[in-house]
Design an enzyme around this catalytic site. Structure first.
Site, PDB file in Angstrom:
ATOM      1  N   HIS A 158       0.845  -1.204   0.000  1.00 56.27           N
ATOM      2  CA  HIS A 158       0.000   0.000   0.000  1.00 56.27           C
ATOM      3  C   HIS A 158       0.879   1.253   0.000  1.00 56.27           C
ATOM      4  O   HIS A 158       2.070   1.199   0.297  1.00 56.27           O
ATOM      5  CB  HIS A 158      -0.908   0.026   1.232  1.00 56.27           C
ATOM      6  CG  HIS A 158      -2.086  -0.897   1.129  1.00 56.27           C
ATOM      7  ND1 HIS A 158      -2.031  -2.211   1.521  1.00 56.27           N
ATOM      8  CD2 HIS A 158      -3.350  -0.694   0.656  1.00 56.27           C
ATOM      9  CE1 HIS A 158      -3.213  -2.791   1.304  1.00 56.27           C
ATOM     10  NE2 HIS A 158      -4.024  -1.889   0.774  1.00 56.27           N
ATOM     11  N   LYS A 162      -0.659   4.863   4.582  1.00 54.76           N
ATOM     12  CA  LYS A 162      -1.544   3.900   5.263  1.00 54.76           C
ATOM     13  C   LYS A 162      -1.074   3.691   6.700  1.00 54.76           C
ATOM     14  O   LYS A 162       0.118   3.507   6.943  1.00 54.76           O
ATOM     15  CB  LYS A 162      -1.590   2.564   4.502  1.00 54.76           C
ATOM     16  CG  LYS A 162      -2.585   1.579   5.112  1.00 54.76           C
ATOM     17  CD  LYS A 162      -2.982   0.491   4.137  1.00 54.76           C
ATOM     18  CE  LYS A 162      -3.931  -0.518   4.764  1.00 54.76           C
ATOM     19  NZ  LYS A 162      -5.227   0.078   5.149  1.00 54.76           N
TER      20      LYS A 162
HETATM   21  N1  LIG Z   1     -12.874  -1.189   2.657  1.00 48.25           N
HETATM   22  C1  LIG Z   1     -12.291  -0.682   1.556  1.00 48.25           C
HETATM   23  O1  LIG Z   1     -12.611  -1.056   0.408  1.00 48.25           O
HETATM   24  C2  LIG Z   1     -11.246   0.375   1.736  1.00 48.25           C
HETATM   25  C3  LIG Z   1     -10.923   0.785   2.988  1.00 48.25           C
HETATM   26  N2  LIG Z   1     -10.059   1.820   3.170  1.00 48.25           N
HETATM   27  C4  LIG Z   1      -9.900   2.253   4.557  1.00 48.25           C
HETATM   28  O2  LIG Z   1     -10.599   3.498   4.720  1.00 48.25           O
HETATM   29  C5  LIG Z   1      -9.956   4.269   5.726  1.00 48.25           C
HETATM   30  C6  LIG Z   1      -9.639   5.663   5.175  1.00 48.25           C
HETATM   31  O3  LIG Z   1      -8.676   5.541   4.151  1.00 48.25           O
HETATM   32  P1  LIG Z   1      -8.155   6.838   3.363  1.00 48.25           P
HETATM   33  O4  LIG Z   1      -9.300   7.558   2.754  1.00 48.25           O
HETATM   34  O5  LIG Z   1      -7.037   6.375   2.514  1.00 48.25           O
HETATM   35  O6  LIG Z   1      -7.569   7.685   4.594  1.00 48.25           O
HETATM   36  P2  LIG Z   1      -7.468   9.266   4.750  1.00 48.25           P
HETATM   37  O7  LIG Z   1      -6.563   9.496   5.925  1.00 48.25           O
HETATM   38  O8  LIG Z   1      -7.142   9.899   3.448  1.00 48.25           O
HETATM   39  O9  LIG Z   1      -8.954   9.694   5.131  1.00 48.25           O
HETATM   40  C7  LIG Z   1      -9.544   9.464   6.376  1.00 48.25           C
HETATM   41  C8  LIG Z   1     -10.439  10.641   6.635  1.00 48.25           C
HETATM   42  O10 LIG Z   1     -11.207  10.418   7.805  1.00 48.25           O
HETATM   43  C9  LIG Z   1     -11.145  11.596   8.573  1.00 48.25           C
HETATM   44  N3  LIG Z   1     -11.452  11.370   9.965  1.00 48.25           N
HETATM   45  C10 LIG Z   1     -10.718  10.712  10.877  1.00 48.25           C
HETATM   46  N4  LIG Z   1     -11.332  10.776  12.062  1.00 48.25           N
HETATM   47  C11 LIG Z   1     -12.477  11.499  11.870  1.00 48.25           C
HETATM   48  C12 LIG Z   1     -13.553  11.938  12.713  1.00 48.25           C
HETATM   49  N5  LIG Z   1     -13.527  11.648  14.007  1.00 48.25           N
HETATM   50  N6  LIG Z   1     -14.556  12.650  12.190  1.00 48.25           N
HETATM   51  C13 LIG Z   1     -14.573  12.947  10.887  1.00 48.25           C
HETATM   52  N7  LIG Z   1     -13.590  12.589  10.037  1.00 48.25           N
HETATM   53  C14 LIG Z   1     -12.563  11.866  10.536  1.00 48.25           C
HETATM   54  C15 LIG Z   1      -9.733  12.098   8.365  1.00 48.25           C
HETATM   55  O11 LIG Z   1      -9.595  13.424   8.788  1.00 48.25           O
HETATM   56  P3  LIG Z   1      -8.103  13.967   9.194  1.00 48.25           P
HETATM   57  O12 LIG Z   1      -7.325  13.989   7.948  1.00 48.25           O
HETATM   58  O13 LIG Z   1      -8.377  15.306   9.784  1.00 48.25           O
HETATM   59  O14 LIG Z   1      -7.574  12.973  10.196  1.00 48.25           O
HETATM   60  C16 LIG Z   1      -9.623  11.921   6.865  1.00 48.25           C
HETATM   61  O15 LIG Z   1     -10.231  12.974   6.160  1.00 48.25           O
HETATM   62  C17 LIG Z   1      -8.731   3.457   6.174  1.00 48.25           C
HETATM   63  O16 LIG Z   1      -9.082   2.695   7.318  1.00 48.25           O
HETATM   64  C18 LIG Z   1      -8.484   2.527   4.974  1.00 48.25           C
HETATM   65  O17 LIG Z   1      -7.797   1.369   5.303  1.00 48.25           O
HETATM   66  C19 LIG Z   1      -9.480   2.474   2.140  1.00 48.25           C
HETATM   67  C20 LIG Z   1      -9.749   2.083   0.853  1.00 48.25           C
HETATM   68  C21 LIG Z   1     -10.635   0.995   0.548  1.00 48.25           C
HETATM   69  O1  LIG Z   2      -5.811   2.105   3.159  1.00 45.59           O
HETATM   70  C1  LIG Z   2      -5.990   1.817   1.958  1.00 45.59           C
HETATM   71  O2  LIG Z   2      -5.611   2.543   1.035  1.00 45.59           O
HETATM   72  C2  LIG Z   2      -6.707   0.579   1.656  1.00 45.59           C
HETATM   73  N1  LIG Z   2      -7.233  -0.070   2.648  1.00 45.59           N
HETATM   74  C3  LIG Z   2      -7.988  -1.271   2.601  1.00 45.59           C
HETATM   75  C4  LIG Z   2      -7.269  -2.343   3.359  1.00 45.59           C
HETATM   76  O3  LIG Z   2      -6.788  -2.068   4.486  1.00 45.59           O
HETATM   77  O4  LIG Z   2      -7.188  -3.468   2.876  1.00 45.59           O
HETATM   78  C5  LIG Z   2      -8.400  -1.646   1.199  1.00 45.59           C
HETATM   79  C6  LIG Z   2      -7.447  -1.263   0.108  1.00 45.59           C
HETATM   80  O5  LIG Z   2      -6.451  -2.224   0.000  1.00 45.59           O
HETATM   81  C7  LIG Z   2      -6.899   0.145   0.265  1.00 45.59           C
END
Ligand SMILES: NC(=O)C1=CN([C@@H]2O[C@H](COP(=O)(O)OP(=O)(O)OC[C@H]3O[C@@H](n4cnc5c(N)ncnc54)[C@H](OP(=O)(O)O)[C@@H]3O)[C@@H](O)[C@H]2O)C=CC1
Ligand SMILES: O=C(O)C1=N[C@H](C(=O)O)C[C@H](O)C1
Length: 272
Positions: A158, A162
């Site tokens: 990743h 992450k």
């Molecule tokens: N299930 C799936 O298919 C996938 C899952 N993911 C997961 O999704 C999550 C997010 O990934 P990603 O978008 O890359 O991460 P980012 O860090 O880019 O985004 C996370 C967002 O959540 C916000 N956030 C955190 N805490 C709060 C809160 N208490 N209230 C409101 N907003 C909050 C962060 O704000 P701030 O920046 O201010 O902390 C940030 O804007 C991870 O756990 C990742 O592993 C990602 C891709 C695919």
């Molecule tokens: O954090 C990410 O970017 C992603 N998170 C998910 C994971 O923890 O598997 C899904 C994807 O791989 C991207």
């Protein structure tokens, strides 16, 4: 007239938050009614379309999740475990479908999600892409077909931002492999080797994580035996695959009975 259910996206400024907002807005099958960020975030009070550098969308970013959930039929949440636990309670109050993409939960944090699923539809998956969910099924089948002469190793890569490891996807694949083998993952998982580890334990499932650059998400399930190796691989090159899966889950959840579901249920690939 706005199409389909109203959707609120949490973590609006995040990598997935922005992708989700664009996906919902472009879908024609749902419409955006709310965008949530944490208190003090520079986007609070701004139109979310403008905050993303585009045209206005008529939705103001707020830190008041309850207010943003009230008009929503679904909340799509890719944030962080502590935030998701709080959002689960609020989604249940609003009787909104809660689509959870967040990863990195501890066992206790997963337990904390359970009460909310008695009152609302909760769809949670460490990976919402069609490809990975199919891969979990293939992994279970291959693990079932092979004996412990084949060592199972899960390698994931990743981007360098992450925060959790192993990835949610790697853990899903590990669970699938363990199910195929008829064992509990918690008893056989080797998570992160370092130093004099001794020889590999027969029957264990190993995890390794690579972090670098802008890698969206890559997962290999390796079945390694003497003289041969099988590798099942998924490569995500665009976060849109996760956002499309999440939107599908939000639509699928409309009118369902409260409970905890996963993407296999949504895709019609589950047992039930
Ligand atoms: N299930 C799936 O298919 C996938 C899952 N993911 C997961 O999704 C999550 C997010 O990934 P990603 O978008 O890359 O991460 P980012 O860090 O880019 O985004 C996370 C967002 O959540 C916000 N956030 C955190 N805490 C709060 C809160 N208490 N209230 C409101 N907003 C909050 C962060 O704000 P701030 O920046 O201010 O902390 C940030 O804007 C991870 O756990 C990742 O592993 C990602 C891709 C695919
Ligand atoms: O954090 C990410 O970017 C992603 N998170 C998910 C994971 O923890 O598997 C899904 C994807 O791989 C991207």
């Amino acid at each position: 007239m706005s199409a389909g259910p109203g959707i609120t996206v949490t973590g609006a400024s995040g990598r997935m938050g922005q992708m989700l907002i664009r996906t919902v807005a472009a879908s024609g099958r749902a419409h955006l009614v709310g965008a949530v960020e944490r208190p003090g975030h520079e986007w609070i009070g701004k139109d979310v379309g403008e905050a993303m550098g585009g045209a206005p969308m008529g939705v103001t970013v707020t830190d008041d999740a309850l207010e943003a959930f009230a008009p929503a039929q679904a909340v799509i949440d890719f944030t962080a475990p502590a935030a998701t636990i709080a959002f689960a309670k609020l989604a249940a109050q609003a009787r909104a479908v809660h689509v959870i993409g967040t990863t990195g939960f501890s066992d206790d944090e997963l337990e904390a999600l359970v009460p909310a699923a008695r009152h609302s539809v909760q769809v949670r998956a460490g990976n919402m892409s069609l490809g990975v969910n199919l891969l979990t099924m293939l992994t279970e089948k291959v693990a079932k077909a092979l004996d412990e002469d084949f060592d199972i190793e899960i390698v994931e890569a990743h981007h360098n931002q992450k925060v959790d490891a192993p990835s949610g996807t790697a853990l899903m694949l590990g669970e699938a492999a363990a199910t195929g083998r008829g064992v509990a993952l918690g008893r056989v998982a080797d998570r992160g080797r370092d130093g004099i580890t001794g020889p590999r334990e027969r029957g264990h499932i190993g995890f390794a994580a690579i972090r670098g650059g802008d890698v969206v998400g890559e997962h290999d399930v390796i079945f390694a035996a003497a003289g041969e190796r099988i590798v099942l691989r998924h490569i995500a090159t665009d976060r849109a695959v996760f956002a499309r899966g999440a939107l599908k889950a939000a639509l699928w959840g409309q009118g369902r009975a409260p409970g905890a579901y996963d993407m296999l249920d949504v895709l019609g690939l589950g047992d039930g």
